[in-house]
Write a protein that holds these residues in place. Structure first.
Motif, PDB file in Angstrom:
ATOM      1  N   LEU E 215       0.829  -1.201   0.000  1.00  0.00           N
ATOM      2  CA  LEU E 215       0.000   0.000   0.000  1.00  0.00           C
ATOM      3  C   LEU E 215       0.865   1.253   0.000  1.00  0.00           C
ATOM      4  N   ALA E 216       1.907   1.243   0.798  1.00  0.00           N
ATOM      5  CA  ALA E 216       2.791   2.407   0.854  1.00  0.00           C
ATOM      6  C   ALA E 216       3.368   2.705  -0.525  1.00  0.00           C
ATOM      7  N   LEU E 218       2.204   1.908  -3.457  1.00  0.00           N
ATOM      8  CA  LEU E 218       1.165   2.380  -4.374  1.00  0.00           C
ATOM      9  C   LEU E 218       0.846   3.847  -4.143  1.00  0.00           C
ATOM     10  N   ASN E 219       1.103   4.330  -2.929  1.00  0.00           N
ATOM     11  CA  ASN E 219       0.786   5.709  -2.583  1.00  0.00           C
ATOM     12  C   ASN E 219       2.011   6.607  -2.585  1.00  0.00           C
TER      13      ASN E 219
END
Lengths: 247, 247, 247, 247, 247, 247, 247, 247
Positions: E215-216, E218-219
């Motif tokens: 997630l990190a 992707l962000n």
């Protein structure tokens, strides 16, 4: 043809037994009396009719109220919009509405006390009051003495301990909390009666609209606790009343 | 110095009132009798001592059992490994162990019946029995008449309906189910007593180890239902007993 | 006393009608014939008995098989351990076992073909075969012609297109895929018959044991698709057979 | 140059075979007739054109409707805003719009019945009707006899049992439910035909906008059930029609 | 009959054009040459054959290797068990195996350099090396110069800055990290070339087996970054090679 | 009767010791002085009163402010709507309001500096400033020197390194970041003082309203870091002040 | 050439200023002294070297220990396997190992007390002790007086209140809890010092391996609390030490 | 004092070498030239300045545009509100705005083509166009030939196959899809160039605002694919441009 008619037809030889056996298989359960449970359960157990108003149009709600009032029922409406309540006030007498908890009440006859003891409803913070009051009005309407004990969150543990005697006198406890949902765990360790935990959607960020409080309550290290859905004040009040009317 | 000694010292002027006020603030609650609640609550309410065995070494468990047996307590152990049970059987008399539910019981004196009615424990499928039996033994050990009604999952609704009368006679119902967790909703519509829903981790894929059953039970469309943690047969049995001993 | 006896007692005035009405309410549904549905549904619709073996002990499974074989049923066991299968082979004749799909079959009489058309079972990758074969054996055992079309994942779209005619001849399609679960979407755009999508737990990391494939299939942009649980080959085969026997 | 022209050029020696082989590789699939499938599939299988209106502007929708009507298609629009419907009514004849389910229908010629049996659409609660009606209008528009059986949630099991015979007569069953999503499990145990489960976003708190109902349905303990996306009434109606037109 | 034969038959009037048009629709795509893409793509683009060994039996893997070696391919196996590698070493020459990354390599002919520049592979911590090395061996085997720059996690930012010149010389960067997955963001701000971010399952607790790192990444607030699946070193190495061979 | 009165009654023999022991058990904790902690803690530790305004009506907030101002407190309001602030400005003097961070401040007496060192508040991007400023005003209001160092996200690592000396002079660091939340990891590797990480809801898609930043911060590979709730600038400022006043 | 040599070359005109400016840009930061921070930070701030042993081979760990011991460091190893510890004991003197918390300690010289006050480490239940002790040994090893206060879960609130004075004397509090994770909220309301909350993976079912406790702690209604990763006793001990050495 | 001045001071003996070494440690990186990277990177690599407008006030955006235009930059604004664009049009010349993709462009000088090949941007459905066009305008503005190939979702596979030659001519492919996100997998099997997958939030129910498409893309069974954040058209366009300018 209902069951009685069928039996009489058997008795008078109008129909033979094989036919009767087959017909019995097909008779709607209602004819066997099971539908009584469906239609009259609420009246039998003394609980008023309840309308869950969310997602229903005003017309829909008025229609249902109409039917119930013809049966002389008391009526409890949950999650009722203010505008709906005002429309109902114009049409019917005895309409009461609590704006914070969005509870609507129509009392056609006095509520008979059906609970054996007192129900204590605890709320952790002031933002939890709307949910706690839904439980409060529900339990009241179902015929119970209810004691409200609000703003007793665990971060100020002495506020809660100060109320210990009040809490210990209850036959059922409802504990309402958002955020970390710790109140039921502490209360569960203080009393020997059932504790109904109600998570609320109060909080922000990682409270995930009450999910955190819900999970915390399900994992309580205290015994004698069970949990209802997030913000389900009605469910907690109803269950508390169900327990409190046990003889 | 305990509370009594302090008061006597006040009375005899050994210490002045200001000092006494300060000392009272510091006295451990136990000295004020609050710790009785901690240490003796279980004995007072007639419930035996309970040991949650998961994550405890055999030595640890034996140590606790030792202390409890010296108090002549009956002892209930949950989630107890078979090997631990066998070690305990070598040391103590009266040790019983149910392998499926992993419940350990040591009865030093007869269990007094403390429940006013019967507790019905329903299980949806045969795989849910280990959890249902944890509830069963817990409720039995806490002094209740318990009726087991197993394999009554909703996909064969008539099996459940056939047991209706048995279920309706209960004062509290525990409904245990995995997979889609629908049993409590159907049962909740059939009875007027509290229903304690127990989700189990039975299932695979999108059952997510019981999460699906848990969520389903929290969203039940029936009233009078509350939920405990996944696989928490003990919690359900304890809460059922707590409700059933209400006078 | 069953229904027939009751009716005869009414006819002969042994019991009056009021009593009979009350008794009828209490008779188990089985006496009314509803239980036939429970006990005989499988036989009626021609489907063999199915045992979900996961979580059952060998003794348990052998016990059930024993009962079924006495009824001369064919028996289908899913998720059966190899050791169990070997024990059963020692006891019974006609035991077949497929190790990859963990399907057990005991055929006491020939399987009658009950499907009107062919069921096509597609698998995206070789790792999906264990689930696809569970669907295959299930559909076969329920009396269907089944065509297996494996290793037709969407990353090599021509492999799938090459099989188009085979797929278009099917009356029902089962599409099995793990990882991104895209196969049913492409297949759904190729055929006009029902497509049953089966997500598998094949994958790693963000496949989350099949959750990704499950979600992808639920969101398919093709019409005529529905989804069963992760790795539920049996469910897909059973549903395909249910559709294929529609007249 | 299309396929036919190419073949004629081969026949007349205008191009040699090597060149023709290469050209064939490059011809758009449409020239090979595959695009017929794309453009005419709906007409072939007798289904009207469907427009998913969500996220399309009014201009966009009107443009598509224009094209379809020129082909004399019947047109089905799902998730259509009321304002769009009203604009369309001003432009075209025969426009019907159902506000609750947001379904738009333009019938230019009579719908031919293409289903072999009846489709039963069940809804658990009144709030599920908008989704159930989307399935209803879809299935009707695709040429089916459809029976609506609403408000038969499992918490009042006798309401559902009373409708048993209606349900048993269906060739396909669509079961729509929010909250705990238990309806398909009970229905799946009652019938021998395919059951399409539709979870709805009805509920609050831990219903997570239909996720709970979705998961519950995927984990159903009944066989013969499959699931579509949350609130996907159209998908269920389309799949039911696809099954019901199987010969 | 293949395409060529068909065309010849048209030419010689053995079949008429209508028949030929219809036959062309049905010819497998392979006959049109599309299957070349499927079967020979790897050879064409110079990449060796790759076997994803996880979930394949030793027999299965040996079978595939056999076929590939007959085609004189180099072979790359990912996620290969040590025991499988040892079996292969007994059968074939030129087998290399890296235990940490579980990469198997069989080189039958020299790997031709196909990359225009250097690929830099960065790993945040020593525990990420197994994944980073899978990317390393993959990229090497696909014909690239690869530079490994390990143990450059962001909590010691100077270790990373010290390697700046090495990193800036790369044509493609692969950044491998577990835990908070911050490495690609910092690297993405340092270079003007594509950065392929690889989250690893390294971590514990709320790392959720790599979900947090995924997630990190992707962000990421840096531009020029894209992400592959958790622990997908192969995917990153393959993509890096795909980019690096762009002319 | 309070504790002192009770003790005096013991001393003067008005009540005997047994009675006194029992009464002491029941006295509210407040009488023992514990409530001082509840009511006066904020004043004692020099921190002003704080009102969390979200979910409170204007009337409610004004009521609380009224009470606090009577106690001559400074007042800090967080998450205060602009309209509320404007109403308060009409009623009271000395009202300040920061629109971006929604912080309300009423200063009746000068804020005494209680922190031993400086608190550095870092923000990764300009969108994080609203949260960072909530921490800033909170820490200022609790009596601290605070240094704001904004727009130092890790994708431009030199911006952060350029501020190294400023950061290293702080006694406590607050690091505010959304998106991938990497800032605290880099900062944690640069300083030897406590770093309080604040995830913000800045981002889109897979940032899941700050969940990604939260998880990343919890998994930081740097030591000396801890995390508060998403967007909880107040909590970070309060904790920083709590640490900074440690002697 | 390092910085000093460069400067001397400038001074002696060996290289001109333009060349020197360019060279300075390229010198590794270590040459500028930044790497000192990397290599010696631990020694400077008095903290021993720490090895996170999980995922490292015995050989790897021994190699690192070797290097550190040559620098005469004290060594702290976390999450160390028992077998590794035993191997190390055979090689080195002064090796201590705590089996429950899996902490390894090698003390080559006495630990200097660097903390100004006492660190209190609270654990809710006995199963949380392994994590709490990791915090304990870490804080001890970093030179602090540490007080352990275990088994003070909130379901028996008086056990916690009895320890109030001990807790209030601490300069930093670490509160370790699994299940519902409520302990930090209650403690946070009792003290005016920083509270570091450590969620543990203790629990089952909906505790989701510590996620519930983590979320609860992040949503604490008490101020002055921050949270570390699940089971991160080391992180809490390290942060507590970082706070406690603030002057 | 900057680096040059420092060196001159060393040379002229104004400061001694020890002092210089220390000063060098403290000089801002910018003085060493590192900040050039920060301030001029965009200009160097020929990319225009980009403003992410979401969460910025109009004043803020105008301020930034002002600065950039003074540097004669072309300006690209993403996620720009229509009102903001209109304000900018009133102030500046050459302002273009695409309403669907919310992209703002100010071209002060012609965009120089920097890409070596063509970028193909594919969109699965018409609802994905807003995201696809953000990628399109970004890539165009960064100096690339871009081919848009829209409405090629996998449920109508022939639409996609018909565009094969166009797709195969690209040097980089961007594949944009919502719902089940299957497009990149099919495309990845068709081409030998890098495929950048962009999940969109198009869908409903279990699409979870793009999470399903994101997960599906991360688990693609095709090689050569990587993924950016949900709806991150800009990121995909930027990365495509970064790859396409590789020499």
């Amino acid at each position: 043809m209902d069951v009685r008619q069928l039996l009489e037809a058997v008795k008078t030889d109008e129909i033979d037994i094989d036919t009767a056996v087959n017909k019995l298989k097909d008779l709607p359960y209602e004819d066997l009396g099971y539908a009584n449970i469906d239609h009259h359960r609420e009246l039998r157990n003394g609980f008023p009719e309840v309308i869950y108003c969310e997602g229903k149009t005003d017309e829909h709600i008025i229609g249902i109220v109409d039917v119930l009032l013809k049966k002389q029922s008391n009526v409890l409406g949950t999650r009722c919009r203010k505008e709906t309540a005002e429309k109902l006030k114009e049409i019917y007498d005895n309409v009461e509405y609590d704006e914070l908890s969005r509870v609507l009440m129509i009392k056609n006859h006095e509520i008979k006390n059906r609970g054996k003891g007192t129900i204590a409803i605890l709320a952790a913070g002031t933002s939890d009051i709307s949910v706690a009051d839904e439980a409060y009005y529900t339990a009241k309407f179902l015929g119970n003495n209810v004691e409200r004990i609000y703003d007793v969150g665990v971060a100020g543990i002495h506020r809660l301990l100060n109320k210990r005697h009040l809490i210990e006198q209850a036959r059922v406890v409802v504990a309402v909390a958002g955020m970390e949902g710790a109140l039921p765990s502490v209360v569960g360790g203080m009393v020997d009666v059932p504790v109904i935990a109600v998570p609320t959607s109060v909080g922000y960020g990682a409270s995930f609209n009450g999910l955190t409080a819900l999970l915390a309550m399900l994992n309580s290290c205290a015994s004698g606790i069970s949990v209802v859905n997030i913000d389900n004040g009605f469910g907690a009040g109803y269950l508390a009343a169900t327990i409190n009317k046990l003889k």
